[in-house]
Design a protein around this motif. Structure first.
Motif, short mmCIF file in Angstrom:
data_model
loop_
_atom_site.label_atom_id
_atom_site.label_comp_id
_atom_site.label_asym_id
_atom_site.label_seq_id
_atom_site.Cartn_x
_atom_site.Cartn_y
_atom_site.Cartn_z
N ARG A 220 0.95 -1.32 0.18
CA ARG A 220 -0.07 0.03 -0.08
C ARG A 220 0.78 1.31 -0.23
NH1 ARG A 220 -3.11 -3.33 3.67
NH2 ARG A 220 -2.08 -2.37 5.49
N ARG A 221 2.18 1.17 0.42
CA ARG A 221 3.03 2.24 0.67
C ARG A 221 4.04 2.54 -0.32
NH1 ARG A 221 3.11 0.54 6.00
NH2 ARG A 221 5.52 -0.05 5.75
N ARG A 222 4.05 1.34 -1.24
CA ARG A 222 5.00 1.29 -2.56
C ARG A 222 5.08 2.47 -3.30
NH1 ARG A 222 5.01 -3.71 -6.24
NH2 ARG A 222 2.59 -2.78 -6.33
N PRO A 223 6.21 3.04 -3.44
CA PRO A 223 6.39 3.88 -4.27
C PRO A 223 5.79 3.81 -5.94
CG PRO A 223 8.22 4.20 -3.18
CD PRO A 223 7.53 2.82 -2.77
N ALA A 224 5.23 4.51 -6.50
CA ALA A 224 4.61 4.28 -7.67
C ALA A 224 5.62 3.98 -8.66
CB ALA A 224 3.66 5.36 -8.39
N GLU A 225 6.91 4.38 -8.72
CA GLU A 225 7.84 3.84 -9.74
C GLU A 225 8.27 2.55 -9.62
OE1 GLU A 225 9.82 7.17 -6.92
OE2 GLU A 225 7.98 6.50 -7.58
N LEU A 226 8.11 2.01 -8.45
CA LEU A 226 8.55 0.59 -8.31
C LEU A 226 7.59 -0.51 -8.75
CD1 LEU A 226 10.32 0.94 -4.76
CD2 LEU A 226 11.43 1.21 -7.15
N ALA A 227 6.29 -0.11 -8.81
CA ALA A 227 5.25 -0.96 -9.20
C ALA A 227 5.15 -1.27 -10.58
CB ALA A 227 3.68 -0.30 -8.64
N GLY A 228 5.21 -2.49 -11.09
CA GLY A 228 5.18 -3.08 -12.23
C GLY A 228 6.42 -2.65 -13.31
N MET A 229 7.29 -2.23 -12.88
CA MET A 229 8.57 -1.90 -13.48
C MET A 229 9.52 -3.13 -13.98
SD MET A 229 8.22 1.38 -14.51
CE MET A 229 9.88 1.57 -15.27
N ARG A 230 9.21 -3.98 -12.89
CA ARG A 230 10.39 -5.17 -13.34
C ARG A 230 9.72 -6.07 -14.55
NH1 ARG A 230 9.78 -10.45 -11.45
NH2 ARG A 230 8.08 -9.81 -10.13
N SER A 231 8.58 -6.10 -14.50
CA SER A 231 8.08 -6.97 -15.98
C SER A 231 8.76 -6.39 -17.07
CB SER A 231 6.47 -6.76 -15.73
OG SER A 231 5.97 -5.69 -16.06
N TYR A 232 8.64 -4.90 -17.29
CA TYR A 232 9.36 -4.42 -18.40
C TYR A 232 10.95 -4.83 -18.59
CZ TYR A 232 5.52 -0.95 -18.48
OH TYR A 232 4.27 -0.47 -18.36
N ALA A 233 11.32 -4.95 -17.32
CA ALA A 233 12.87 -5.31 -17.90
C ALA A 233 12.92 -6.87 -18.20
CB ALA A 233 13.60 -5.28 -16.60
N GLU A 234 12.08 -7.62 -17.41
CA GLU A 234 11.92 -8.99 -18.01
C GLU A 234 11.72 -9.24 -19.51
OE1 GLU A 234 13.29 -11.50 -16.63
OE2 GLU A 234 12.89 -11.27 -14.33
N ARG A 235 10.79 -8.43 -19.90
CA ARG A 235 10.38 -8.68 -21.35
C ARG A 235 11.20 -7.91 -22.32
NH1 ARG A 235 4.85 -5.70 -20.46
NH2 ARG A 235 4.64 -5.67 -22.40
N ILE A 236 12.24 -7.09 -21.85
CA ILE A 236 13.15 -6.42 -22.80
C ILE A 236 14.31 -7.30 -22.81
CG2 ILE A 236 14.93 -4.42 -22.88
CD1 ILE A 236 12.84 -2.50 -21.35
N ARG A 237 14.60 -8.17 -22.01
CA ARG A 237 15.86 -9.00 -22.15
C ARG A 237 15.56 -9.84 -23.24
NH1 ARG A 237 15.35 -14.07 -20.65
NH2 ARG A 237 13.24 -13.58 -19.82
N PRO A 238 14.68 -10.57 -23.44
CA PRO A 238 14.71 -11.57 -24.67
C PRO A 238 14.76 -10.76 -25.80
CG PRO A 238 12.66 -11.79 -23.74
CD PRO A 238 13.52 -10.72 -22.81
N VAL A 239 14.06 -9.63 -25.97
CA VAL A 239 13.99 -8.98 -27.31
C VAL A 239 15.47 -8.42 -27.84
CG1 VAL A 239 12.89 -6.95 -28.43
CG2 VAL A 239 11.49 -8.29 -26.79
N LEU A 240 16.19 -7.99 -26.77
CA LEU A 240 17.39 -7.45 -27.11
C LEU A 240 18.38 -8.39 -27.75
CD1 LEU A 240 18.26 -5.19 -23.91
CD2 LEU A 240 18.28 -4.37 -26.40
#
Length: 698
Positions: A220-240
């Motif tokens: 509930r207190r998590r900063p918004a910039e930490l929410a959901g950002m890890r999934s982008y990193a995981e999806r970028i990895r194989p595309v690179l």
């Protein structure tokens, strides 16, 4: 390596100092917590009570510096509660030496088993055992023992309170873990510009995943910039990887490769900007040329086929990640007002108990390094206590205290810490004694010097165990000097007992070792089996496209990463052990790991083009996936048995499958799911052939 080089390596490592210190403000917080309880207890009661309170604050403060994503106040409370309980129970048994030795051994055994929960739990539990040996000597009756336990708990409560009200940079560890993941992707993109087959290190992404486990209150207190950002990193990895690989992406040389290098350079700059924004919580500027490079050009070199698909995916994912961070910077809701992304649940203490019981059952095996460590810890604690009581010296607890603090589950840490502990203790006793003899400090001055010593320990905790041991030794001696404990008559005793405790720990590991070298075949077998499951899950996603496909592949990827990490850790530890495995040579292991890395890369290319849920199934893919599972599981059994590995049937099955492919999927220039899968599966079969070659003569 032989024993002599192994011991020399341990000696050098133990005395090596790193130029790394903790944050001064956090060190000041730890010193303040110790100072509050120490001076407060001195003002309220006896010096011995102040010693107990200060030791409780020290243990609780130390727990807050451990590498853990659990809340620091909780770690401090757990540590103080464990020390308070152990010291009270220990005192109840202390009037009867045989009973006390038994209780000490059982408590040490339980502390050794705490390693099933991870390094943080194991280190803190071991520390409570060593400090308990001091505290049980301070009370004179049961009432005083309860009072001392209360003061120990109070010390932990003060440190927990300070950690809650003075947390430093909020969410710093989680910000750094997620930022490190994006920075590692940026580094990967830069390396791919020059080496299209560059290896990818998944450790930062694994650490970011561990950091993403939150309690409901934290979510509930998590900063918004930490929410959901890890999934982008995981999806970028194989595309690179898919765009860079000349076999499935851009041509090896020519205009397409130039365009791919331009895109990867721009991606690296964008990923670095996202990492800086996450780490600082402030917007990070992105050069205008980066945005221009990430647009689809109207003229000039462009990518084609699967390479173009990967490039478009990469541009879209980078834009989504950057927009998510920019939305936070503008104060907009993430995802345009959509529901906040979910989080990985962090189990509470009550929820952790079933997992703990399961882990204990899993490790209740004589081959388990955790069980063997628990047995060693119990034996060295009991033996050190018996010898300390038997020798005509004072403060006999220094022998078991040193032995417990030195011994670890692996050879390298045990011998390195043994050297560092002995050197640090000798230096700490010498310096502390010289100060006391020269100044004859009062009780209050001793307390002040103790606070300075523990500040040094907190500051130098990451500089090396020898430096930290010097400060901790000074801290303990200054505390004991507050109640008039003799110094000149016990210096030699303390040094002798420290040497004895270190010798007990080193001898115990030599007599009853847990060599990682002999466990390497089992670790490699688990890695091969997990790699086969990961590859089969990716192929199955083409055989039966569904919305659940990516999640199944993701789950298999986590298992593959975990076994890779375990093999890497075991291999690093085995490299410094004074034994050699007769069946699996160093060169074979290196070649096998290289082949498995190639397998992971091939599957990563499959991930880059996973079909949509409504896509048509690829004929024959399910049969090939089943063959992958069967053959890699069979190879794992052969590795464990020490037999030759033959993965030739995978190649045969692949060629049979290739003859049945439709014309569209047989075209190398096609970007259909079947053609992409067939091309990547060929790389997979090639990687498994390399694994067969590496282990053919095991």
């Amino acid at each position: 390596m032989p024993w002599s080089p192994a011991l020399k390596s341990s000696l050098r490592s133990g005395l090596h100092l790193e130029r790394t210190v903790n944050e001064p403000l956090q060190v000041l917080r730890g010193m303040l917590g110790v100072g509050i309880v120490l001076f407060g207890a001195l003002w309220l009661g006896r010096p011995s009570l102040a010693t107990s309170a200060a030791l409780g604050a020290f243990i609780a403060g130390t727990a807050t510096y451990q590498r853990s994503f659990r809340p620091r106040p909780i770690l401090a409370l757990y540590a103080a509660a464990g020390l308070a309980a152990s010291s009270f129970v220990g005192y109840l048994a202390s009037p009867w030496p045989p009973l006390f030795v038994l209780v000490l051994a059982l408590w040490a055994f339980a502390a050794g088993l705490a390693w099933v929960l991870g390094q943080t739990a194991g280190v803190v539990a071991s520390t409570t055992v060593s400090v308990m040996l001091i505290i049980v000597t301070l009370p004179e009756n049961v009432a005083q023992a309860a009072e001392h336990a209360g003061y120990v708990a109070a010390g932990g409560l003060v440190q927990a309170t300070l950690a809650a009200v003075w947390p430093g940079r909020r969410w710093a560890a989680r910000r750094d873990a997620l930022a490190d993941a994006y920075a590692s992707l940026a580094d990967y993109a830069r390396r791919l510009r020059h080496d299209p087959f560059a290896a990818f290190d998944p450790d930062p992404l694994m650490n970011a995943r561990r950091a993403a486990a939150l309690s409901p209150a934290q979510a509930r207190r998590r900063p918004a910039e930490l929410a959901g950002m890890r999934s982008y990193a995981e999806r970028i990895r194989p595309v690179l990887a898919a765009m860079a690989d000349p076999r499935v992406g851009a041509d090896e040389e020519g205009p397409q490769r130039d365009r791919a290098r331009e895109l990867m350079g721009a991606a690296a700059e964008m990923l670095d900007a996202v990492a800086r924004s996450i780490r600082t919580g402030r917007p990070a500027a992105v050069p205008e040329r980066t945005y221009r490079a990430l647009t689809v050009p109207k003229s000039g070199p462009v990518l084609e086929g699967a390479g173009r698909q990967a490039a478009l995916k990469l541009i879209g994912l980078l834009a989504e990640a950057a927009d998510a961070v920019d939305a936070v910077d503008r104060g907009d809701p993430v995802g345009g007002g959509a529901a906040a992304p979910g989080h990985l649940p962090r189990p509470s203490l009550r929820q952790l108990l079933p997992a703990l019981l399961h882990a204990l059952r899993r490790h209740w095996d004589w081959s388990s390094p955790v069980l063997r460590h628990a047995v060693r810890l119990a034996v060295v604690a009991a033996l050190g206590e018996i010898l300390g009581r038997s020798l005509p010296v004072s403060h006999g607890y220094w022998a078991p205290m040193t032995a417990v603090m030195v011994i670890r589950p692996d050879f390298s840490q045990t011998y390195t810490r043994g050297v560092a502990r002995v050197a640090g203790t000798v230096l700490g006793v010498a310096v502390t004694t010289a100060i006391i003899l020269a100044t004859h400090p009062s009780v209050w001055i001793c307390a002040a010097l103790a606070v300075l010593s523990i500040g040094g320990a907190y500051l130098l905790m990451r500089s090396g165990y020898a430096a930290m041991s010097t400060c901790i030794t000074g801290y303990v001696v200054f505390l004991l000097a507050m109640d008039g404990t003799g110094i000149t008559s016990t210096v030699a005793d303390r040094v002798l007992l420290t040497l004895l405790g270190g010798l007990i720990a080193l001898a115990a590991y030599a007599v009853f070792p847990t060599w990682q070298t002999v466990r390497l075949p089992d670790r490699l077998a688990a890695y091969v089996e997990a790699g086969g499951a990961y590859a089969a899950a990716a192929v199955d996603a083409y055989a039966e496209p569904s919305a659940k496909g990516p999640a199944v592949v993701r789950e298999a990827l986590l298992g593959y990463r975990q076994t890779r990490s375990e093999l890497g850790t075991a291999s690093d530890q085995a490299a410094v052990e004074p034994v050699r495995h007769r069946g699996l040579g160093t060169a074979q292991l290196a070649d096998a790991r290289a082949a498995m890395a190639a397998l992971g890369r091939a599957v990563m290319l499959m991930e880059a083009h996973l079909p949509a849920a409504d896509a048509q199934p690829v004929p024959g893919a399910a049969r090939f996936a089943a063959g992958l599972r069967e053959q890699t599981a069979r190879a794992a059994r052969q590795i464990r048995a020490g037999g030759p590995v033959d993965l030739g049937p995978v190649r045969a099955q692949y060629e049979e499958w290739a003859r049945e492919l439709p014309a569209e999927d047989s075209d190398p220039a096609s970007a259909s799911p079947g053609a992409l899968l067939h091309r990547d599966a060929g790389l997979l079969a090639e990687a498994l052939e390399g694994l067969s070659g590496a282990l053919a003569d095991q």
